[in-house]
Scaffold this motif. Structure first.
Motif, PDB file in Angstrom:
ATOM      1  N   LEU A 145       4.690  -6.340 -20.438  1.00  0.00           N
ATOM      2  CA  LEU A 145       5.962  -5.820 -20.927  1.00  0.00           C
ATOM      3  C   LEU A 145       6.442  -4.621 -20.119  1.00  0.00           C
ATOM      4  N   MET A 146       5.809  -4.361 -18.986  1.00  0.00           N
ATOM      5  CA  MET A 146       6.205  -3.219 -18.162  1.00  0.00           C
ATOM      6  C   MET A 146       7.589  -3.438 -17.548  1.00  0.00           C
ATOM      7  N   PRO A 147       8.282  -2.364 -17.163  1.00  0.00           N
ATOM      8  CA  PRO A 147       9.596  -2.514 -16.531  1.00  0.00           C
ATOM      9  C   PRO A 147       9.520  -3.406 -15.290  1.00  0.00           C
ATOM     10  N   PHE A 148      10.649  -4.023 -14.959  1.00  0.00           N
ATOM     11  CA  PHE A 148      10.690  -5.045 -13.910  1.00  0.00           C
ATOM     12  C   PHE A 148      10.133  -4.544 -12.569  1.00  0.00           C
ATOM     13  N   ARG A 149      10.569  -3.387 -12.121  1.00  0.00           N
ATOM     14  CA  ARG A 149      10.106  -2.885 -10.816  1.00  0.00           C
ATOM     15  C   ARG A 149       8.591  -2.672 -10.824  1.00  0.00           C
ATOM     16  N   GLN A 150       8.067  -2.122 -11.910  1.00  0.00           N
ATOM     17  CA  GLN A 150       6.611  -1.922 -12.014  1.00  0.00           C
ATOM     18  C   GLN A 150       5.879  -3.264 -12.007  1.00  0.00           C
ATOM     19  N   LYS A 151       6.497  -4.264 -12.631  1.00  0.00           N
ATOM     20  CA  LYS A 151       5.897  -5.594 -12.647  1.00  0.00           C
ATOM     21  C   LYS A 151       5.817  -6.154 -11.220  1.00  0.00           C
ATOM     22  N   VAL A 152       6.881  -5.962 -10.444  1.00  0.00           N
ATOM     23  CA  VAL A 152       6.891  -6.419  -9.056  1.00  0.00           C
ATOM     24  C   VAL A 152       5.821  -5.674  -8.254  1.00  0.00           C
ATOM     25  N   LEU A 190      12.952  -3.397   0.771  1.00  0.00           N
ATOM     26  CA  LEU A 190      13.698  -4.605   1.135  1.00  0.00           C
ATOM     27  C   LEU A 190      14.171  -5.373  -0.090  1.00  0.00           C
ATOM     28  N   LEU A 191      13.451  -5.242  -1.188  1.00  0.00           N
ATOM     29  CA  LEU A 191      13.760  -6.004  -2.398  1.00  0.00           C
ATOM     30  C   LEU A 191      14.770  -5.307  -3.312  1.00  0.00           C
ATOM     31  N   PHE A 192      14.658  -3.975  -3.394  1.00  0.00           N
ATOM     32  CA  PHE A 192      15.432  -3.231  -4.389  1.00  0.00           C
ATOM     33  C   PHE A 192      16.533  -2.397  -3.735  1.00  0.00           C
ATOM     34  N   ASN A 193      17.621  -2.205  -4.489  1.00  0.00           N
ATOM     35  CA  ASN A 193      18.747  -1.422  -3.995  1.00  0.00           C
ATOM     36  C   ASN A 193      18.513   0.084  -4.100  1.00  0.00           C
ATOM     37  N   ASN A 194      17.759   0.502  -5.113  1.00  0.00           N
ATOM     38  CA  ASN A 194      17.591   1.954  -5.313  1.00  0.00           C
ATOM     39  C   ASN A 194      16.250   2.409  -4.784  1.00  0.00           C
ATOM     40  N   ILE A 222       8.170  -3.125   1.619  1.00  0.00           N
ATOM     41  CA  ILE A 222       8.536  -4.376   0.934  1.00  0.00           C
ATOM     42  C   ILE A 222       9.451  -4.077  -0.247  1.00  0.00           C
ATOM     43  N   LEU A 223       9.116  -3.061  -1.017  1.00  0.00           N
ATOM     44  CA  LEU A 223       9.949  -2.686  -2.174  1.00  0.00           C
ATOM     45  C   LEU A 223      11.336  -2.264  -1.722  1.00  0.00           C
ATOM     46  N   LEU A 240      11.601 -14.278  -4.795  1.00  0.00           N
ATOM     47  CA  LEU A 240      10.178 -14.648  -4.833  1.00  0.00           C
ATOM     48  C   LEU A 240       9.663 -15.035  -3.453  1.00  0.00           C
ATOM     49  N   LEU A 241      10.439 -15.815  -2.722  1.00  0.00           N
ATOM     50  CA  LEU A 241      10.038 -16.226  -1.379  1.00  0.00           C
ATOM     51  C   LEU A 241       9.833 -15.016  -0.480  1.00  0.00           C
ATOM     52  N   THR A 242      10.707 -14.024  -0.622  1.00  0.00           N
ATOM     53  CA  THR A 242      10.621 -12.811   0.191  1.00  0.00           C
ATOM     54  C   THR A 242       9.327 -12.053  -0.092  1.00  0.00           C
ATOM     55  N   ILE A 243       9.005 -11.882  -1.379  1.00  0.00           N
ATOM     56  CA  ILE A 243       7.768 -11.177  -1.733  1.00  0.00           C
ATOM     57  C   ILE A 243       6.557 -11.866  -1.116  1.00  0.00           C
ATOM     58  N   PHE A 244       6.408 -13.163  -1.391  1.00  0.00           N
ATOM     59  CA  PHE A 244       5.172 -13.856  -1.011  1.00  0.00           C
ATOM     60  C   PHE A 244       5.069 -14.086   0.493  1.00  0.00           C
ATOM     61  N   SER A 245       6.202 -14.272   1.163  1.00  0.00           N
ATOM     62  CA  SER A 245       6.132 -14.442   2.617  1.00  0.00           C
ATOM     63  C   SER A 245       5.776 -13.117   3.299  1.00  0.00           C
ATOM     64  N   LEU A 246       6.319 -12.020   2.797  1.00  0.00           N
ATOM     65  CA  LEU A 246       6.002 -10.714   3.382  1.00  0.00           C
ATOM     66  C   LEU A 246       4.529 -10.333   3.177  1.00  0.00           C
ATOM     67  N   LEU A 247       3.949 -10.823   2.089  1.00  0.00           N
ATOM     68  CA  LEU A 247       2.538 -10.538   1.828  1.00  0.00           C
ATOM     69  C   LEU A 247       1.602 -11.477   2.593  1.00  0.00           C
ATOM     70  N   SER A 248       1.958 -12.746   2.661  1.00  0.00           N
ATOM     71  CA  SER A 248       1.050 -13.742   3.248  1.00  0.00           C
ATOM     72  C   SER A 248       1.062 -13.768   4.772  1.00  0.00           C
TER      73      SER A 248
END
Length: 198
Positions: free
Chosen positions: A76-83, A194-198, A191-192, A152-160
């Motif tokens: 139930l954590m906030p979205f950014r923390q979950k990412v 690249l994903l988030f605006n703030n 990575i964060l 999702l593709l961006t997260i996993f491709s940047l990690l893998s």
């Protein structure tokens, strides 16, 4: 009974190390038995064949990754923390089993790949809810992507990708393994960004 369970677990952990930590994906039954300090007959007693052992330890390694991801998706954590948590889980897994990802990708690219049991079935319910969360963040303009699956593709491709090409990078840029690990570890904030605006 406990001794039997301990021996079987020891063989599996040894095989996991050989296959997915050391990258010895073609290790023979004898090599696994030698590394585990057991005789080959005992190994065959528990697992029948090298392929049966390989499949068992691969399923366990993949399950370990997905169990962590499911916990993150359900939290139930906030979205950014979950990412951030998902990035940590996947990064830790890739550091622990660097060669599992290479094998995993090669298996998925086979015509008869069993995607259902290894990915779709265990993650689909959680992923559907997470995609809805991403959609909410897109509407709030908190994330840069306009489509949840691209996010999702961006997260996993940047990690893998760095793990898959690790040996190329180390040789090409004349890095030590320690240098590469440090670079990979420090990519989370990038990575964060690249994903988030703030």
């Amino acid at each position: 009974m406990e001794k039997t369970t301990a021996t079987e677990q020891h063989i599996k952990e040894t095989a996991k190390k050989l296959f997915f930590v050391d990258g010895h994906l073609n290790a023979t039954t004898q090599e696994i038995a030698d590394a585990a300090n057991v005789n080959r007959t005992l190994l065959n007693y528990y697992f029948r064949s090298r392929d049966a052992l390989f499949e068992k330890v691969f399923q366990e390694a993949i399950q370990e990754k997905f169990d962590g991801m499911k916990m993150a998706f359900e939290s139930l954590m906030p979205f950014r923390q979950k990412v951030e948590r998902i990035i940590d889980i996947v990064s830790d897994y890739l550091n622990k089993y660097p060669y599992a990802e290479i094998f995993f990708i090669s298996e998925l690219n086979k015509k008869d790949a069993r995607v259902d049991w290894c990915i779709k079935r265990p993650l689909q319910p959680y992923l559907k809810d997470f995609i809805k969360e991403i959609q909410v963040e897109i509407q709030k303009k908190n994330v840069r992507c306009k489509e949840p699956r691209i996010f999702l593709l961006t997260i996993f491709s940047l990690l893998s990708y760095p793990v898959i090409v690790k040996n190329l990078y180390i040789n090409l840029y004349e890095l030590s393994h320690k240098d590469f690990t440090e670079i990979a570890k420090n990519r989370k904030n990038y990575i964060l960004s690249l994903l988030f605006n703030n």
